[in-house]
Write an enzyme that holds these catalytic residues in place. Structure first.
Site, mmCIF file in Angstrom:
data_model
loop_
_atom_site.group_PDB
_atom_site.id
_atom_site.type_symbol
_atom_site.label_atom_id
_atom_site.label_comp_id
_atom_site.label_asym_id
_atom_site.label_seq_id
_atom_site.Cartn_x
_atom_site.Cartn_y
_atom_site.Cartn_z
ATOM 1 N N GLU A 53 0.746 -1.313 -0.110
ATOM 2 C CA GLU A 53 0.116 -0.095 0.172
ATOM 3 C C GLU A 53 0.944 1.436 0.167
ATOM 4 O OE1 GLU A 53 -4.218 -1.657 1.899
ATOM 5 O OE2 GLU A 53 -2.677 -0.955 3.286
ATOM 6 N N GLU B 260 -5.750 -7.929 -1.457
ATOM 7 C CA GLU B 260 -6.559 -7.896 -0.044
ATOM 8 C C GLU B 260 -7.808 -7.748 -0.539
ATOM 9 O OE1 GLU B 260 -5.086 -5.198 2.856
ATOM 10 O OE2 GLU B 260 -2.960 -5.781 2.578
#
Length: 476
Positions: A178, A372
């Protein structure tokens, strides 16, 4: 709806949320080891201690779910579900305890040798995140993390050590988890900026240095093993205009560009997009970007693009003045009356995943993975030990259906690793009660419990999904 024959079904975890053993076998302390437990009501505001005081406070990552000692049991359960791939991260401080060490810690390297060997025993492909929110604390304390260009070299040395050690055991890599968190104040600590107040210029300089570190790792990895597939990983928050009012549409475009597209453009295309150059100029942000830096970014573009997808949000031009904010792991946005929300206020939007996959693929046209995705929820253990998490099954069923439609749209989607395939501690709140897994772990928010593993109803459902390559999504 048809998934490719070699589609990579699996699940995802992170070392700092599941391994525990925070100071075992030579491991140093990472930034995550300094986070106290938080709570649902406190949101993502977890107390970060410069000095760890285990006599006074509870730090969830110190034990987590103890997968460091139970990885064989966990991998056997993943294999029982039929995993083709397992996304895990390596704890940087197991390999270089302080980040700037001259030599790596052999005990740490041996541990991951054992993990990869165990995965190979079951034919499970590892997907390895090199850095997942676990920067060595020493690099933040003594170098201001990635604000110091020396940290680029420390990361490159760390990544190269992994590439050389596991060149015959790991094919799929991700450089940073991320990475676009670095565009927000929320991401300063993750990147090692926690000693003082930092300017926006310093924030983006640190992010630029992370881009360089990622690109250098890609270049080094491809030299060590040309068969390596090295990707990027972004937190993708899909944004819709709250209304068709042009001001809302324009605000949505601006926020989407800065958060969702900026980092992907640098890592996939190898250059800064025009809108960020404009943003820097308008806000007097002067970064140190050399000609050599630009060449490195161009040479170190990634092979594929991965992202997390949990929710969507709406954007309005008067966002700061609104009182109808929605929950979320990054920023609220405005609530969407057409969507349901999770127990933690995250808006559930399966159709948004199809939309998002098409948006990303049309921009980059490289293979994609959803690495995810999942539902954090309270699970209740019945008297007979069963956990009937039909809400989780329903969530995954709808999202997998939309992934299949995106594939039929022409999107090259190659893998899916739902988050927290086994219950683990929440990165945002430090809770165990925010459960994502197909596998239940007996552990509570205060660190009590046996740590025993058990199969939820969703465990058997996901097994059937994998066995049928996504064709059998029935819930009977």
């Amino acid at each position: 709806m048809s998934f490719p024959k070699n589609f990579l079904w699996g699940g995802a975890t992170a070392a700092n949320q599941c391994e525990g053993a925070w100071n075992v076998d030579g491991k140093g302390d990472s930034i995550s080891d300094h986070n106290r437990a938080g709570s649902r009501t406190a949101g993502t505001s977890r107390t970060f201690d410069l000095v760890i005081d285990t006599d006074k406070y509870y730090y969830p990552s110190h034990t987590a779910i103890d997968s460091y000692h139970r990885y064989k049991e966990d991998i056997a359960l993943f294999a029982e579900m039929g995993f083709k791939v397992y996304r895990l991260s390596i704890a940087w401080t197991r390999i270089f305890p302080n980040g700037d060490d001259t030599e790596p810690n052999e005990a740490g390297l041996q541990f991951y040798d054992q993990v990869f060997d165990e995965l190979a025993k079951y034919g499970i492909e590892p997907l390895v995140t090199i850095s997942h929110f676990e920067l060595p604390f020493n690099l933040g304390k003594n170098y201001d993390g990635f604000l110091d260009k020396r940290t680029i070299g420390f990361y490159e040395k760390y990544a190269t050590t992994l590439f050389e050690r596991y060149k015959d055991k790991v094919k799929y890599w991700l450089t940073f988890n991320e990475i676009n968190f670095g565009t927000m104040a929320h991401g300063l600590r993750i990147n090692g900026l926690f000693n003082r107040e930092y300017t926006e210029t310093e924030q983006y300089q640190a992010l630029h240095n992370i881009f360089l570190a990622s690109a250098k790792a890609v270049i080094a990895g491809h030299k060590i093993n040309p068969d390596f597939q090295i990707g990027c990983m972004l937190a993708y928050i899909t944004m819709y205009p709250k209304t068709c009012r042009p001001e809302d549409v324009l605000k949505t475009q601006q926020m989407n560009d800065k958060f969702n597209y900026f980092c992907g453009d640098v890592q996939v295309k190898g250059r800064y997009p025009y809108f960020m150059k404009s943003y820097f100029a308008k806000n007097n942000i002067a970064l140190e970007i050399t000609e050599e830096d630009q060449q490195i970014l161009q040479a170190g573009t990634v092979d594929y693009y991965t992202f997390s997808y949990y929710m969507t949000t709406c954007i309005a031009a008067d966002l700061d003045q609104r009182d109808d904010k929605s929950g979320g792991n990054l920023f609220g946005g405005v609530s969407n009356e057409y969507l349901e929300t999770s127990d933690w206020g995250w808006q559930i939007d399966p159709i948004g995943l199809r939309y998002t996959l098409n948006q990303i693929y049309s921009r980059y046209e490289v293979p994609l993975m959803v690495v995810e995705n999942g539902l954090g929820a309270f699970d209740e253990v019945e008297a007979d030990g069963s956990i009937n998490d039909d809400y989780r099954i329903d969530y995954f069923k709808q999202h997998i259906e939309e992934m299949g439609k995106a594939i039929d749209d022409g999107v090259e989607l190659i893998g899916y690793t739902p988050w927290g395939c086994i219950d683990l501690i929440s990165a945002g709140t430090g809770e165990m009660s925010k459960r994502y897994g197909f596998i239940y772990v007996d552990r509570d928010d205060e660190g009590n419990g046996t740590l025993d593993r058990s199969r939820k109803k969703s465990f058997y459902w996901y097994k059937q999904v994998i066995e049928s390559n996504g064709e059998n999504l029935t819930t009977d």
